[in-house]
Design a protein around this motif. Structure first.
Motif, mmCIF file in Angstrom:
data_model
loop_
_atom_site.group_PDB
_atom_site.id
_atom_site.type_symbol
_atom_site.label_atom_id
_atom_site.label_comp_id
_atom_site.label_asym_id
_atom_site.label_seq_id
_atom_site.Cartn_x
_atom_site.Cartn_y
_atom_site.Cartn_z
ATOM 1 N N ALA A 1 2.416 10.365 -15.523
ATOM 2 C CA ALA A 1 3.477 10.779 -14.592
ATOM 3 C C ALA A 1 3.041 10.607 -13.143
ATOM 4 O O ALA A 1 3.772 10.057 -12.316
ATOM 5 C CB ALA A 1 3.876 12.231 -14.869
ATOM 6 N N LEU B 1 3.139 7.273 -11.429
ATOM 7 C CA LEU B 1 4.461 6.889 -10.923
ATOM 8 C C LEU B 1 4.879 7.709 -9.703
ATOM 9 O O LEU B 1 5.436 7.166 -8.749
ATOM 10 C CB LEU B 1 5.504 7.061 -12.034
ATOM 11 N N LEU C 1 1.228 5.381 -7.296
ATOM 12 C CA LEU C 1 1.962 4.166 -6.904
ATOM 13 C C LEU C 1 2.578 4.300 -5.503
ATOM 14 O O LEU C 1 2.421 3.378 -4.683
ATOM 15 C CB LEU C 1 3.035 3.829 -7.943
ATOM 16 N N LEU D 1 -1.841 3.395 -13.575
ATOM 17 C CA LEU D 1 -1.434 2.861 -12.274
ATOM 18 C C LEU D 1 -1.116 1.368 -12.379
ATOM 19 O O LEU D 1 -0.143 0.891 -11.766
ATOM 20 C CB LEU D 1 -2.536 3.121 -11.238
ATOM 21 N N LEU D 2 -1.891 0.625 -13.150
ATOM 22 C CA LEU D 2 -1.588 -0.796 -13.329
ATOM 23 C C LEU D 2 -0.227 -0.976 -14.025
ATOM 24 O O LEU D 2 0.542 -1.864 -13.674
ATOM 25 C CB LEU D 2 -2.697 -1.492 -14.134
ATOM 26 N N ALA E 1 2.285 1.186 -13.832
ATOM 27 C CA ALA E 1 3.294 1.550 -12.832
ATOM 28 C C ALA E 1 3.519 0.391 -11.861
ATOM 29 O O ALA E 1 4.651 0.092 -11.463
ATOM 30 C CB ALA E 1 2.853 2.806 -12.077
ATOM 31 N N LEU E 2 2.417 -0.269 -11.498
ATOM 32 C CA LEU E 2 2.508 -1.414 -10.579
ATOM 33 C C LEU E 2 3.322 -2.547 -11.199
ATOM 34 O O LEU E 2 4.120 -3.204 -10.520
ATOM 35 C CB LEU E 2 1.087 -1.879 -10.233
ATOM 36 N N THR E 3 3.125 -2.763 -12.481
ATOM 37 C CA THR E 3 3.897 -3.803 -13.169
ATOM 38 C C THR E 3 5.389 -3.464 -13.158
ATOM 39 O O THR E 3 6.232 -4.342 -12.943
ATOM 40 C CB THR E 3 3.391 -3.964 -14.617
ATOM 41 N N ARG E 4 5.710 -2.186 -13.378
ATOM 42 C CA ARG E 4 7.122 -1.776 -13.330
ATOM 43 C C ARG E 4 7.705 -2.008 -11.944
ATOM 44 O O ARG E 4 8.859 -2.447 -11.805
ATOM 45 C CB ARG E 4 7.262 -0.297 -13.713
ATOM 46 N N LEU E 5 6.923 -1.722 -10.925
ATOM 47 C CA LEU E 5 7.396 -1.971 -9.568
ATOM 48 C C LEU E 5 7.628 -3.461 -9.338
ATOM 49 O O LEU E 5 8.630 -3.870 -8.739
ATOM 50 C CB LEU E 5 6.397 -1.458 -8.535
ATOM 51 N N GLU E 6 6.695 -4.271 -9.816
ATOM 52 C CA GLU E 6 6.825 -5.727 -9.615
ATOM 53 C C GLU E 6 8.070 -6.265 -10.311
ATOM 54 O O GLU E 6 8.715 -7.193 -9.806
ATOM 55 C CB GLU E 6 5.550 -6.437 -10.093
ATOM 56 N N ALA F 1 12.961 -0.259 -4.295
ATOM 57 C CA ALA F 1 12.158 -0.682 -5.448
ATOM 58 C C ALA F 1 11.363 0.498 -6.010
ATOM 59 O O ALA F 1 11.266 0.672 -7.229
ATOM 60 C CB ALA F 1 11.210 -1.820 -5.047
ATOM 61 N N LEU F 2 10.814 1.323 -5.126
ATOM 62 C CA LEU F 2 10.070 2.502 -5.577
ATOM 63 C C LEU F 2 11.002 3.499 -6.259
ATOM 64 O O LEU F 2 10.687 4.037 -7.335
ATOM 65 C CB LEU F 2 9.350 3.150 -4.387
ATOM 66 N N THR G 1 11.798 2.353 -9.642
ATOM 67 C CA THR G 1 10.654 2.349 -10.563
ATOM 68 C C THR G 1 10.364 3.725 -11.162
ATOM 69 O O THR G 1 9.960 3.822 -12.318
ATOM 70 C CB THR G 1 9.386 1.853 -9.824
ATOM 71 N N VAL G 2 10.519 4.767 -10.364
ATOM 72 C CA VAL G 2 10.129 6.113 -10.822
ATOM 73 C C VAL G 2 11.298 6.749 -11.568
ATOM 74 O O VAL G 2 12.328 7.045 -10.973
ATOM 75 C CB VAL G 2 9.702 6.990 -9.626
ATOM 76 N N VAL H 1 10.339 12.172 -14.514
ATOM 77 C CA VAL H 1 9.056 12.630 -13.953
ATOM 78 C C VAL H 1 9.193 13.174 -12.526
ATOM 79 O O VAL H 1 8.197 13.516 -11.893
ATOM 80 C CB VAL H 1 7.974 11.513 -13.963
ATOM 81 N N LEU I 1 7.435 16.122 -10.829
ATOM 82 C CA LEU I 1 6.042 15.986 -10.406
ATOM 83 C C LEU I 1 5.889 15.095 -9.173
ATOM 84 O O LEU I 1 4.802 14.637 -8.860
ATOM 85 C CB LEU I 1 5.192 15.456 -11.569
ATOM 86 N N LEU J 1 -0.094 -6.655 -2.689
ATOM 87 C CA LEU J 1 -0.115 -5.959 -3.988
ATOM 88 C C LEU J 1 -1.057 -6.653 -4.969
ATOM 89 O O LEU J 1 -1.720 -5.994 -5.775
ATOM 90 C CB LEU J 1 1.299 -5.880 -4.578
ATOM 91 N N ARG K 1 -4.122 -5.054 -6.849
ATOM 92 C CA ARG K 1 -4.223 -5.120 -8.318
ATOM 93 C C ARG K 1 -5.584 -5.661 -8.752
ATOM 94 O O ARG K 1 -6.227 -5.106 -9.643
ATOM 95 C CB ARG K 1 -3.101 -5.992 -8.887
ATOM 96 N N LEU L 1 -8.333 -3.229 -8.283
ATOM 97 C CA LEU L 1 -8.219 -2.147 -9.272
ATOM 98 C C LEU L 1 -8.688 -2.622 -10.649
ATOM 99 O O LEU L 1 -9.435 -1.923 -11.340
ATOM 100 C CB LEU L 1 -6.770 -1.668 -9.320
#
Lengths: 292, 292
Positions: free
Chosen positions: A183, A186, A190, A239-240, A242-247, B197-198, B201-202, B206, B209, B250, B254, B257
């Motif tokens: 959670a 996200l 992110l 986090l990776l 979440a980053l993919t979902r953002l992309e 976009a953010l 994504t979320v 969630v 939180l 990004l 990535r 990370l």
């Protein structure tokens, strides 16, 4: 009152300092001991009466205390908890304030003493400002604090941890460590990475033409580099993802823009807007603060 | 005073309403006429004395006025300017408040009458709130207003436009339309796309939180879908390039990370943080506002 007995705070930055001030303002502890490697912040905290005593030696500092709150950077928390568990009395409760939980809880639970005294916690409160100078006794008021007990967590410690964080003003919820980290990847990690990516993208020479969207969108990029590198590294997998979902969202946007597709752009924007509207509806206070 | 004579405001949302209130508070215009397709907002503005008269007919509404400020969505501005230029007196000054400039200025300048009266403008001020109910007489105070004259812009109109926007409180700068759009793609349009976009994504489940980073990072996603689709579509090229620059950042993040590379993560974060620090140093006021 002083129901909490003697409380030691390990790590004396914004969070540790705020715990100390909250304990004092609410008269919750008989004694408060500050523990940190940096003596300067401790001496200043003692001078203004935020703590009763301090130590730069973790093992000595926690001798005989009832409750220890570990507020160090996430990369140091598990190690500190294990040291505390070894040197404090067996009745001690140890909790923390780390922004990640799985790596910390797993590391602590590999230690017999550690898992018998520890309850992982994450009060979702903070600032992009660093250090005890920005400490705030009301930092935790009304904020969610996630406790992450496991099957190994003693029930009495869990109950004491709940009472402690509620005394500081938190609304306590429970979640398993993995669920917490998924959670928070996200909802916090992110957004921090994105703020930094935006700040990195916009060159200083055009900043005279920046306004509210840039200002708000990059605010948390002012946070501490070492602190956030540590959080990111302790939550790499979630986090990776979440980053993919953002992309994926950015690609949807890019394609709608390349196609000059008004309907697709509006549909995409409206779905995002609806999510944000739900956030405002749940937290009416946040929405009001923004009418600037 | 009333130096500006009769001023018509075309489009009566947040920006148009704020222009009306600023003119009244500063006693800058002899008469203020509101023009919009939506009669309700105009009638309310007239009732509270923000405008002296109104019309839902653009051609009739601008007859005999000295200055016209076009505050419609960007997709409608060029068309409105050309209609105004045809129906107002030859001495009129027409300016706008659009967030894009190249497409608007090019379209207006294809019209002989249009280019003889128009000075493109973008006061960098706004809100994620929509409509005249959120109008603010001080919306423009201290804000940058970019004027985008070309070789075809009459010198006297440019001077009058500068005086007008300065009277509303703006700090006026000049930039060519392409330069404006390239800069704003980075400082405003990309930050808006990223906020959406953010928010997309979320997922809502969630959001309990979420805290400050999500709150600030998604704030402008509450803005109007049609308005922003229009802005994005009028600035596709620069915005796509800005998006590519963001994606490069990004990817850097990535890879650092994935490699679990603390030094690379900290280096990346610090460069971003340095950019944001420069912004705060230039706008000390913004920095203070944030100490929450």
């Amino acid at each position: 009152l002083a129901q909490l007995g003697t409380v030691a705070i390990v790590g004396f930055g914004l969070i540790g300092g705020s715990v100390a001030l909250a304990l004092r303002e609410r008269s919750l502890a008989g004694r408060v001991i500050g523990i940190s490697r940096s003596e300067r912040a401790l001496a200043e905290a003692a001078r203004i009466g935020a703590i009763h005593a301090y130590s730069t030696n973790l093992a000595l500092g926690v001798a005989g205390v009832d409750l220890v709150v570990v507020c160090t950077p996430v990369t140091d928390i598990a190690r500190s908890v294990v040291v505390v568990a070894r040197h404090a009395t067996s009745g001690v409760l140890v909790t923390d304030a780390g922004s990640t939980k799985r790596a910390i809880v797993e590391a602590v639970e590999r230690d017999d003493r550690g898992r018998s005294v520890f309850v992982g916690a994450h009060p979702i409160a903070g600032s992009d400002r660093k250090g005890p100078a920005y400490a705030d006794p009301d930092l935790f008021e009304g904020r969610v604090c996630v406790l992450t007990p496991t099957e190994q967590t003693p029930a009495d410690r869990l109950e004491r941890a709940r009472v402690f964080w509620e005394m500081l003003g938190c609304r306590v919820v429970e979640l398993d460590p993995v669920g917490h980290d998924e959670a928070l990847a996200l909802t916090s990690h992110l957004p921090h990475a994105l703020a930094a990516a935006l700040a990195a993208t916009v060159p200083p020479e055009v900043l005279d033409l920046a306004a509210g969207a840039y200002h708000d969108g990059t605010r948390v990029a002012r946070s501490d580099a070492a602190l956030w590198s540590g959080i990111f590294r302790q939550n790499r997998g979630p986090l990776l993802r979440a980053l993919t979902r953002l992309e994926v969202e950015l690609h949807t946007f890019r394609h709608a823009l390349v196609d000059d597709d008004d309907a697709a752009l509006q549909e995409w924007w409206t779905a995002a807007r609806d999510n944000r509207t739900q956030f405002d509806e749940r937290f009416a206070k946040s929405a009001e603060e923004d009418e600037d």
